[in-house]
Design an enzyme around this catalytic site. Structure first.
Site, mmCIF file in Angstrom:
data_model
loop_
_atom_site.group_PDB
_atom_site.id
_atom_site.type_symbol
_atom_site.label_atom_id
_atom_site.label_comp_id
_atom_site.label_asym_id
_atom_site.label_seq_id
_atom_site.Cartn_x
_atom_site.Cartn_y
_atom_site.Cartn_z
ATOM 1 C CE LYS A 133 -13.992 -48.254 45.128
ATOM 2 N NZ LYS A 133 -12.626 -47.707 44.979
ATOM 3 C CG ASP B 228 -11.869 -50.457 47.360
ATOM 4 O OD1 ASP B 228 -11.228 -49.536 46.849
ATOM 5 O OD2 ASP B 228 -12.380 -50.353 48.492
HETATM 6 N N1 GLU Z 1 -9.987 -49.617 44.371
HETATM 7 C C1 GLU Z 1 -8.851 -48.907 43.866
HETATM 8 C C2 GLU Z 1 -9.071 -47.422 44.011
HETATM 9 O O1 GLU Z 1 -9.673 -47.000 44.967
HETATM 10 C C3 GLU Z 1 -8.449 -49.366 42.473
HETATM 11 C C4 GLU Z 1 -9.487 -49.248 41.430
HETATM 12 C C5 GLU Z 1 -9.107 -49.853 40.073
HETATM 13 O O2 GLU Z 1 -7.988 -50.333 39.927
HETATM 14 O O3 GLU Z 1 -9.966 -49.831 39.196
HETATM 15 O O4 GLU Z 1 -8.619 -46.626 43.244
#
Ligand code: GLU
Length: 448
Positions: A124, A164
């Site tokens: 993240k 996100d």
């Molecule tokens: N931010 C999204 C999540 O919390 C998607 C992450 C992604 O597609 O890599 O899963």
């Protein structure tokens, strides 16, 4: 392994990292019993290793705003766990972003990605950059400055960021443009959530919301209920809430409320296509005000300042905005007003007190974010596959795969979360299923 002992040590090592400690505690509480049946995990200190990220990159991001003034933000990438595949997870741009927030998100992502059945590790990233009130040109300059540092840490077989909160298609475009320029590598697989003409997957923008509704359908179905005709309250009006509204309406549910940081829009007749389309305009305006919906459609909805979606009478609550957005008091208000199901679509959307309260109500259906919202990252995984093969699937093909993945996540939750009375503890089920997969992969690959 004793959860309380590990939590004390972690809290001493990482003081003030509230969200991170909250996320770890929830998982450890769920897995303690299973973990203690596996002495080989204890011997390899799997938990102690798994709760710490592999590494965290922190960097300064300097850019110039529209007034010509120099602005400085902090940027981060948390590479949490790569036992089952390259680091994968979104970027969050929000003024409240801290290392603690990104560590909690990276930790959750590790288990969520394991649940998707696809080979993706957890990561993240993001910045304390606040997109609210920024122009498109400012967003572009910030994204470019952010990528000037981030590009060194990522790559299609190494770490693949996506969107996100605060990062959608527009931001991914600016980030990808700069990455290609810097890396002089024109492969499509280094970010997901891309535009349709440059490697993006059909349905990725909708996928988190669609997947969440497919999961909700499975939860209801197992409990002998049908989503058709049910009333739904949703928080947020970003990408995730938009996808959730679209699919909820398609499945015959009635979305009676959406909310924002400024208050809630009550929609007694249910949200319609025109209003759902307007959510996209609201998102790209960077105003972050749900009142805009009531101003645009005064006959169809009314705005109540300072109230959450959880103040509205509904059968099903779908938190789609931010962590800890639903408190124990909110849970009590919902239950008092007749709500009998809550599927978390945001990551850790419910506070621990709210989860305990929901789970203590007989027959109440509660499912956690890492299972419910996994359709987003799963479709990112499908986008990576298409990029690696240099092909593009149809919307129907992607949707079928997403359906299949959500059904499989539900199955895993049921397998590991079945209570003695036959009901399902989805929190326990999701945590154990995700944990077992990552733990086994770490064990088999030795101390690295
Ligand atoms: N931010 C999204 C999540 O919390 C998607 C992450 C992604 O597609 O890599 O899963």
């Amino acid at each position: 392994m004793k959860t309380q002992e590990i939590m004390q040590q972690l809290a001493a090592k990482h003081p003030g990292e509230a969200e991170y400690l909250q996320a770890v505690e929830e998982v450890l509480n769920s897995i303690e019993e299973v973990y203690n049946q596996h002495p080989e995990y204890e011997k390899a200190k799997i938990v102690e290793r798994m709760v710490e990220p592999d590494r965290i990159y922190t960097f300064r991001v300097t850019w110039v705003d529209d007034k010509g003034e120099v602005q400085t933000n902090l940027g981060y990438r948390v590479q949490f766990n790569s036992a089952i595949g390259p680091y994968k997870g979104g970027l969050r741009f929000h003024k409240a972003v801290t290392p603690s927030m990104l560590k909690f998100l990276g930790f959750e992502q590790t288990f969520k990605n394991a649940l998707t059945t696809l080979p993706m590790g957890g990561g993240k990233g993001g910045s304390d950059f606040d997109p609210v009130g920024k122009s498109d040109a400012e967003i572009m300059r910030f994204c470019q400055a952010f990528m000037l540092e981030l590009w060194r840490c990522i790559g299609p077989d190494q770490d693949i960021p996506a969107g996100d909160v605060g990062v959608g298609g527009r931001e991914i475009g600016f980030l990808n443009g700069m990455y290609q320029k810097l890396a002089q590598r024109y492969h499509t697989g280094v970010l997901t959530g891309k535009g349709m003409t440059w490697g993006g997957s059909i349905l990725r923008p909708e996928a988190t919301g669609f997947g969440a509704l497919y999961f909700t359908q499975h939860v209801l179905e197992l409990a002998g209920k049908d989503i058709k005709g049910k009333t739904v309250a949703i928080s947020g009006f970003g990408n995730v809430a938009w996808g959730a509204c679209t699919k909820a309406v398609e499945l015959g549910a009635k979305v009676v409320a959406i909310s924002g940081p400024d208050g809630v829009c009550a929609i007694p007749g249910g949200i319609d296509k025109e209003m759902i389309d307007y959510m996209l305009v609201m998102r790209s305006s960077n105003r972050n005000k749900v009142q805009d919906m009531a101003d645009k459609f005064p006959g169809k909805c009314s705005f109540v300042a300072g109230k959450k979606a959880w103040s509205q009478k509904c059968d099903i609550a779908l938190p789609c905005a931010f962590q800890n957005e639903l408190s124990e008091d909110d849970a009590k208000e919902l239950v008092k007003n007749g709500t009998w199901c809550c599927c978390e679509v945001s990551n850790m959307g419910c506070q621990p007190g709210a989860i305990h309260y929901f789970q203590a109500q007989k027959g109440f259906l509660f499912a956690p974010g890492k299972a419910v919202n996994a359709g987003g990252v799963a479709t990112s995984g499908l986008e990576m596959t298409q990029n690696a093969e240099h092909i593009s699937w149809t919307g129907q093909e992607v949707d079928e795969r997403l359906h299949h993945i959500m059904a499989s996540i539900h199955e895993q939750c049921v397998k590991f979360g079945k209570r003695a009375d036959g009901t399902i503890d989805y929190v326990k089920g999701a945590n154990i299923a995700g944990f077992m997969k990552v733990a086994q992969a770490m064990l088999e690959q030795g101390l690295v």
